[in-house]
Design an enzyme around this catalytic site. Sequence first.
Site: not given
Lengths: 289, 289, 289, 289
Positions: D206, D232-234
């Site tokens: 995040g 997100l960010d995964e």
Amino acid sequence: MNSLAAVPHHHWVISLVCPDQPGIVHAVSGAIVAARGNITESQQFSSADTGRFFIRLQVESPADRAELEAALAPVIACYDMHATIDVVGRPVRTLVLASSAGHCVNDLLFRQHAGALPVEIPLVLSNHSSLRDLVGFYGVPFESYPITDAASKAAFEARVIEAVEEHDIELVVLARYMRILSPELCERLEGRAINIHHSFLPGFKGANPYKQAHARGVKLIGATAHFVTSDLDEGPIIEQNVVRVDHSRNPAELVAIGQDEESRTLSQAVKWFAENRILLDGARTIIFQ
Amino acid sequence: MNSLAAVPHHHWVISLVCPDQPGIVHAVSGAIVAARGNITESQQFSSADTGRFFIRLQVESPADRAELEAALAPVIACYDMHATIDVVGRPVRTLVLASSAGHCVNDLLFRQHAGALPVEIPLVLSNHSSLRDLVGFYGVPFESYPITDAASKAAFEARVIEAVEEHDIELVVLARYMRILSPELCERLEGRAINIHHSFLPGFKGANPYKQAHARGVKLIGATAHFVTSDLDEGPIIEQNVVRVDHSRNPAELVAIGQDEESRTLSQAVKWFAENRILLDGARTIIFQ
Amino acid sequence: MNSLAAVPHHHWVISLVCPDQPGIVHAVSGAIVAARGNITESQQFSSADTGRFFIRLQVESPADRAELEAALAPVIACYDMHATIDVVGRPVRTLVLASSAGHCVNDLLFRQHAGALPVEIPLVLSNHSSLRDLVGFYGVPFESYPITDAASKAAFEARVIEAVEEHDIELVVLARYMRILSPELCERLEGRAINIHHSFLPGFKGANPYKQAHARGVKLIGATAHFVTSDLDEGPIIEQNVVRVDHSRNPAELVAIGQDEESRTLSQAVKWFAENRILLDGARTIIFQ
Amino acid sequence: MNSLAAVPHHHWVISLVCPDQPGIVHAVSGAIVAARGNITESQQFSSADTGRFFIRLQVESPADRAELEAALAPVIACYDMHATIDVVGRPVRTLVLASSAGHCVNDLLFRQHAGALPVEIPLVLSNHSSLRDLVGFYGVPFESYPITDAASKAAFEARVIEAVEEHDIELVVLARYMRILSPELCERLEGRAINIHHSFLPGFKGANPYKQAHARGVKLIGATAHFVTSDLDEGPIIEQNVVRVDHSRNPAELVAIGQDEESRTLSQAVKWFAENRILLDGARTIIFQ
């Protein structure tokens, strides 16, 4: 692979070295298929320096050694290969030479004992007696003979040679053994003796590398595991590590800081050797991780 | 610190070097108190090699330079100190020397432009014309003069000396400038010229270090930023970095891999210099990070 | 310093923490001068997060503890300081908790034995018996009590508390002790218990971090030494290290690779603690190397 | 290999993915022989997680694409392979998305310009205008459209989609583009969009990762290049790097320190993508270096 599951099978490690030319991989993989093998790991390298081709395979197969060798024999002959065939995980018979510093010996013995290093150590030879208890704790025979002059050094080396033959030694590890081996012994052990030098070679060859490093004001110190040759500190490099230091460290502190790098670098090199991951390409090593 | 908030104040950086003895810190901090200063950063080092004491302070104070100098003067005299007093963040006037490779020059100019490097670059001098556009993009004057023989080399160096005086240069950066400076120029620039050498010194001095590194089969390659001295590649080391490589890399690939280490190592050294973080202790540097 | 050479003197380590304000360094260094001390090492930090000032000094002085404390007392009172005064190199009484994995315990004991870790270990407590011989080799008492249910866990922790008091323990090290401490015990040991977590926190908290790391496909794995708090894996971080891995490693191999980082990270944290180099600034640690 | 020297030949890169079973390497190498090819680089991996086999080959051959495809077709069909065949070194058409920070964009453009990154960048799209001059210097078209609300964000993304089609884009690089892509766009670009996240994922997902890192007091900060997914960010991690920091660094300094890791990590990921070295094994990447 399911088709193999019901059959008992072996896990082989095969290294092949030959002049490079097209078709090698196909020929080798054909022999593996003929030996009912499945390739579980494979690395190859074609050397622009020497024109040689290197391949290392791990192969699962129900075939025994005779069958595997028979399948590979025509390929080995056809391509003029130098071949080694071994069983994955077989402990390599290793003679350890030491002096008074114990960090490398401790690291090797602890890892071996914990099952993390596929070696078998029938003997530790030292020119000091200080590591007797440590080595003994791991149940490994220990002999020490002080080296004080040329004669006692020659006697020590004679004992090394004797032990190599007596125990059918495949690898000699100089775990901070602080005496220079005679050229004769270096030659005799060529390709099967590994030393740890306490600097980032080729910087700071010879004695007192940490003192040299301090004087020169380097910002990283290191350790180098290399094959022993009669040309001191010039043998093929196997592994190197460095660690950051600053101006505030005196030579004694550099010694302490560097010990961690020495231990892990040497143990890594021994592990790769024991796993048949090191091949020689002239003065350079190929490491098939 | 709240008591200072209402008063406009300066941020000073002070370096002091003197023979070591008890009481220095107390004397210096007393002068800072007298100059109404607050110490925001402090590092010190006592050299066992040379018996000298080094201290670097950052101090916030409403005092101007005259007041600060007056407060420090008795201490400097009493302890026989070499002192430098500067303003934190003042851009250091820097002359860049380059050849055809652009990675170090690009890194310096980009960082300077982005506000990450407190230098001011009035000129880039090169023996090649290839970086003209890149340098021009950053609004920096660029001059190139081919070096083909002794006379043109002498002319180039004469222009360097002229530029140093013309622009009141404090730092000369050899950003992969591939010509050896004459001993006279080395001496003239002593302590204020930084070079980037494309190896992990003291390994692989001289020409073609990546080719040497390949031949020797090292497992880590590196870069070294050092002060220029007339003794080639032997000047005090400021910063070093390494990166892991394996047997599969040819010399050309080592060159490409090493460029990142060269750029960041040189920029780091220049940043420390510009921030007055580098002090000399004989042939060694003290880096007060 | 020569003037001190003839007098027997002590080597003190002093840590002071207080609200930040101008003049602290001058006041402290004045007290050191009054106590006939010479500062041999000094680090300070002013925390913008908490407004606190931290200073750690090493001081050589012929003064005894009473004289040193008397000299510092007015400064400590005036600046509302939290102070610790100790002798450099004094072994810290350390209780080690372990389970079955021996790599961290071996590393701690070997370093302690070799004189590289200033701790004194009167007891190792484990919920497994497997490390009995190893610990015994180093002459350290070993007790094991299996933990199978809530009652046996409570009994184990009761023995921990008892041992802490019995041996006047200053530091408890969880050397891959694989049970979660009760909140009560965490609280009781706050600021003097260090754990090694086998991941690069805050990634992969909780159980099986290497399995999590494999599933997530990270390219670096790591280890984190941190103070134990009742908030699992959330205590202040002391030290972290990582090592590169690639896609070919399965979770079991990650476990083996990670052990080296665990050992060295934990030993480093213990060393810093024993040298009084760790100060707490809220949830963050200050490490005065 | 000399036999090939007189004939003009191509350098192919071939990636094959299929369910694992014995005989694959033999079949593939047979097809290469049939296409008169010589294998110059080869890596393979058998995934225990998914049961799939992955192989990447570089092959020199006088054969054209039709001949090579014809030779491979039966193998591809027999083993149910997913295959890609490309020319080594072909520049990959790459769209770069940026915001105001220039370090990643500068690094990509400088490397591309210097011949160190096999991409072709027909356009940089940004939601800020600040990088116009830098991008223009490298002769790359630049368009900026401020994003201030849902409508302008949708318009920006529509322009991305349009540009992807207009320029036949193979790779979209988010070079510190600071807006979250809509799930629809993420899905549309799946497997061909790479983002750089300014933390060592999975830690600090995040916003404001450096602020989070400071608050948590980590001792290493890092950067992660990963494929963009709607989670997100995964997305699958491609590359990660870390750098050591200490307690003295505030969040703004962490931002500055981290930029170097961001640049090199992203450029490395883009290079591997352009060289067809990244294969997907579920949520994990295989990197054939």
